[in-house]
Design a protein around this motif. Structure first.
Motif, PDB file in Angstrom:
ATOM      1  N   ILE A 157       0.837  -1.192   0.000  1.00 58.56           N
ATOM      2  CA  ILE A 157       0.000   0.000   0.000  1.00 58.56           C
ATOM      3  C   ILE A 157       0.876   1.248   0.000  1.00 58.56           C
ATOM      4  O   ILE A 157       2.071   1.191   0.298  1.00 58.56           O
ATOM      5  CB  ILE A 157      -0.965   0.023   1.210  1.00 58.56           C
ATOM      6  CG1 ILE A 157      -0.178   0.055   2.529  1.00 58.56           C
ATOM      7  CG2 ILE A 157      -1.909  -1.160   1.170  1.00 58.56           C
ATOM      8  CD1 ILE A 157      -1.051   0.271   3.760  1.00 58.56           C
ATOM      9  N   GLY A 158       0.260   2.365  -0.330  1.00 58.29           N
ATOM     10  CA  GLY A 158       0.974   3.635  -0.340  1.00 58.29           C
ATOM     11  C   GLY A 158       0.186   4.658  -1.127  1.00 58.29           C
ATOM     12  O   GLY A 158      -0.680   4.316  -1.929  1.00 58.29           O
ATOM     13  N   SER A 159       0.464   5.906  -0.894  1.00 63.42           N
ATOM     14  CA  SER A 159      -0.231   6.988  -1.595  1.00 63.42           C
ATOM     15  C   SER A 159       0.227   7.056  -3.047  1.00 63.42           C
ATOM     16  O   SER A 159       1.204   6.409  -3.440  1.00 63.42           O
ATOM     17  CB  SER A 159       0.036   8.322  -0.899  1.00 63.42           C
ATOM     18  OG  SER A 159       1.428   8.585  -0.869  1.00 63.42           O
ATOM     19  N   ASN A 160      -0.475   7.837  -3.873  1.00 64.60           N
ATOM     20  CA  ASN A 160      -0.076   8.031  -5.261  1.00 64.60           C
ATOM     21  C   ASN A 160       1.344   8.605  -5.322  1.00 64.60           C
ATOM     22  O   ASN A 160       1.664   9.562  -4.609  1.00 64.60           O
ATOM     23  CB  ASN A 160      -1.043   8.985  -5.976  1.00 64.60           C
ATOM     24  CG  ASN A 160      -2.399   8.352  -6.210  1.00 64.60           C
ATOM     25  OD1 ASN A 160      -2.520   7.127  -6.260  1.00 64.60           O
ATOM     26  ND2 ASN A 160      -3.425   9.176  -6.360  1.00 64.60           N
ATOM     27  N   GLY A 161       2.170   8.000  -6.161  1.00 68.37           N
ATOM     28  CA  GLY A 161       3.544   8.467  -6.296  1.00 68.37           C
ATOM     29  C   GLY A 161       4.492   7.931  -5.248  1.00 68.37           C
ATOM     30  O   GLY A 161       5.667   8.319  -5.209  1.00 68.37           O
ATOM     31  N   SER A 162       4.010   7.004  -4.414  1.00 73.49           N
ATOM     32  CA  SER A 162       4.859   6.465  -3.340  1.00 73.49           C
ATOM     33  C   SER A 162       5.902   5.485  -3.862  1.00 73.49           C
ATOM     34  O   SER A 162       6.911   5.233  -3.203  1.00 73.49           O
ATOM     35  CB  SER A 162       3.996   5.770  -2.285  1.00 73.49           C
ATOM     36  OG  SER A 162       3.303   4.669  -2.855  1.00 73.49           O
ATOM     37  N   GLY A 163       5.630   4.909  -5.053  1.00 72.73           N
ATOM     38  CA  GLY A 163       6.563   3.939  -5.619  1.00 72.73           C
ATOM     39  C   GLY A 163       6.037   2.523  -5.642  1.00 72.73           C
ATOM     40  O   GLY A 163       6.709   1.612  -6.128  1.00 72.73           O
ATOM     41  N   LYS A 164       4.809   2.308  -5.157  1.00 74.47           N
ATOM     42  CA  LYS A 164       4.288   0.934  -5.062  1.00 74.47           C
ATOM     43  C   LYS A 164       4.067   0.310  -6.438  1.00 74.47           C
ATOM     44  O   LYS A 164       4.397  -0.868  -6.648  1.00 74.47           O
ATOM     45  CB  LYS A 164       3.005   0.889  -4.227  1.00 74.47           C
ATOM     46  CG  LYS A 164       1.818   1.681  -4.760  1.00 74.47           C
ATOM     47  CD  LYS A 164       0.646   1.616  -3.786  1.00 74.47           C
ATOM     48  CE  LYS A 164      -0.618   2.226  -4.366  1.00 74.47           C
ATOM     49  NZ  LYS A 164      -0.460   3.662  -4.707  1.00 74.47           N
ATOM     50  N   SER A 165       3.506   1.052  -7.389  1.00 76.71           N
ATOM     51  CA  SER A 165       3.311   0.508  -8.734  1.00 76.71           C
ATOM     52  C   SER A 165       4.635   0.363  -9.470  1.00 76.71           C
ATOM     53  O   SER A 165       4.820  -0.567 -10.260  1.00 76.71           O
ATOM     54  CB  SER A 165       2.353   1.387  -9.542  1.00 76.71           C
ATOM     55  OG  SER A 165       1.034   1.284  -9.043  1.00 76.71           O
ATOM     56  N   THR A 166       5.583   1.269  -9.204  1.00 73.38           N
ATOM     57  CA  THR A 166       6.921   1.151  -9.785  1.00 73.38           C
ATOM     58  C   THR A 166       7.585  -0.132  -9.307  1.00 73.38           C
ATOM     59  O   THR A 166       8.234  -0.839 -10.088  1.00 73.38           O
ATOM     60  CB  THR A 166       7.790   2.364  -9.392  1.00 73.38           C
ATOM     61  OG1 THR A 166       7.173   3.557  -9.872  1.00 73.38           O
ATOM     62  CG2 THR A 166       9.187   2.254  -9.978  1.00 73.38           C
ATOM     63  N   LEU A 167       7.402  -0.459  -8.040  1.00 76.53           N
ATOM     64  CA  LEU A 167       7.957  -1.698  -7.500  1.00 76.53           C
ATOM     65  C   LEU A 167       7.381  -2.903  -8.226  1.00 76.53           C
ATOM     66  O   LEU A 167       8.113  -3.838  -8.592  1.00 76.53           O
ATOM     67  CB  LEU A 167       7.682  -1.790  -5.996  1.00 76.53           C
ATOM     68  CG  LEU A 167       8.095  -3.105  -5.320  1.00 76.53           C
ATOM     69  CD1 LEU A 167       9.590  -3.372  -5.516  1.00 76.53           C
ATOM     70  CD2 LEU A 167       7.739  -3.074  -3.833  1.00 76.53           C
ATOM     71  N   LEU A 168       6.082  -2.896  -8.476  1.00 70.70           N
ATOM     72  CA  LEU A 168       5.465  -4.017  -9.192  1.00 70.70           C
ATOM     73  C   LEU A 168       6.013  -4.128 -10.614  1.00 70.70           C
ATOM     74  O   LEU A 168       6.221  -5.231 -11.123  1.00 70.70           O
ATOM     75  CB  LEU A 168       3.948  -3.878  -9.207  1.00 70.70           C
ATOM     76  CG  LEU A 168       3.226  -5.104  -9.788  1.00 70.70           C
ATOM     77  CD1 LEU A 168       2.132  -5.593  -8.853  1.00 70.70           C
ATOM     78  CD2 LEU A 168       2.632  -4.794 -11.156  1.00 70.70           C
TER      79      LEU A 168
END
Length: 214
Positions: free
Chosen positions: A32-43
């Motif tokens: 989880i994380g806010s928009n721009g936190s890097g969570k989708s980049t990690l995926l």
């Protein structure tokens, strides 16, 4: 699956900063994380869409960058937020693409492949729509098609980016329950901002500015 000293930047902006994570098998981990936190980049890094600047990700003590394309596709299935396919094909055909990593050139689907496809359609409550084309389905139904295709890959690792964002609450509950039933067969990683996804997970990792929030 292990993330070791992972860093990633784009256009001189740092998205992931010296990240270390060990994802455990036979459980569901939600990032989880806010928009721009890097969570989708990690995926995107976990699925080899992006390549790390430093550090690495390993499966079975091997850097994922060293796997051949088909070999990696037999290990990791991914559902992104936005998915597309050429033409307007029927649901069963699209889900069947999940079996391609196991086929040689021009090889046809086997009876076992069709049984796996039927299982994936059943798990995602799509059997009644299997002969419909994608464009005739709602956004939520389309999202379930991509999840079914990933399930049809029968991989030990399943990565899902906001898998329930376009699904109504009834089908969301059914899908999450289905994922819970198969978690003993897989390592499942979900990127989500919806609290409903947290109810079934075994571990929660919160990302903030590219790092794990303590």
């Amino acid at each position: 699956m292990k993330v070791k000293n992972l860093s990633f930047s784009y256009n001189q902006k740092s998205f992931i900063k010296d990240l270390n994570i060990e994802f455990k098998e036979n459980q569901i981990t939600t990032i989880i994380g806010s928009n721009g936190s890097g969570k989708s980049t990690l995926l995107m890094l976990l699925s080899r869409i992006y390549k790390p600047q430093t550090g690495f990700i390993e499966i079975n003590q091997q850097d994922i960058q060293n796997y051949k394309i088909k070999e990696f596709a037999q290990k990791v299935a991914v559902v992104h937020q936005k998915n597309q396919i050429n033409g307007d094909q029927d649901v069963k055909t699209i889900v069947g693409y999940g079996r391609l990593p196991y086929l040689h050139y021009s090889q046809k689907l086997s009876q076992e492949d069709y049984e796996i496809i039927d299982w994936a359609l059943e798990v995602t409550n799509l059997k009644e729509y299997k002969n419909r084309t994608l464009k005739k389905l709602s956004g939520g139904q389309q999202q379930r098609v991509w999840i079914a295709m990933a399930l049809a890959q029968k991989t030990p690792y399943l990565l899902l980016d906001e898998p329930t964002s376009r699904i109504d609450s009834l089908n969301e509950a059914a899908l999450l329950e289905s994922l819970k039933r198969i978690k003993d067969e897989k390592l499942i990683i979900i990127v989500s901002h919806r609290k409903s996804s947290l109810a079934l997970c075994d571990e929660i990792i919160e990302i903030e500015q590219g790092m794990i929030k303590k």
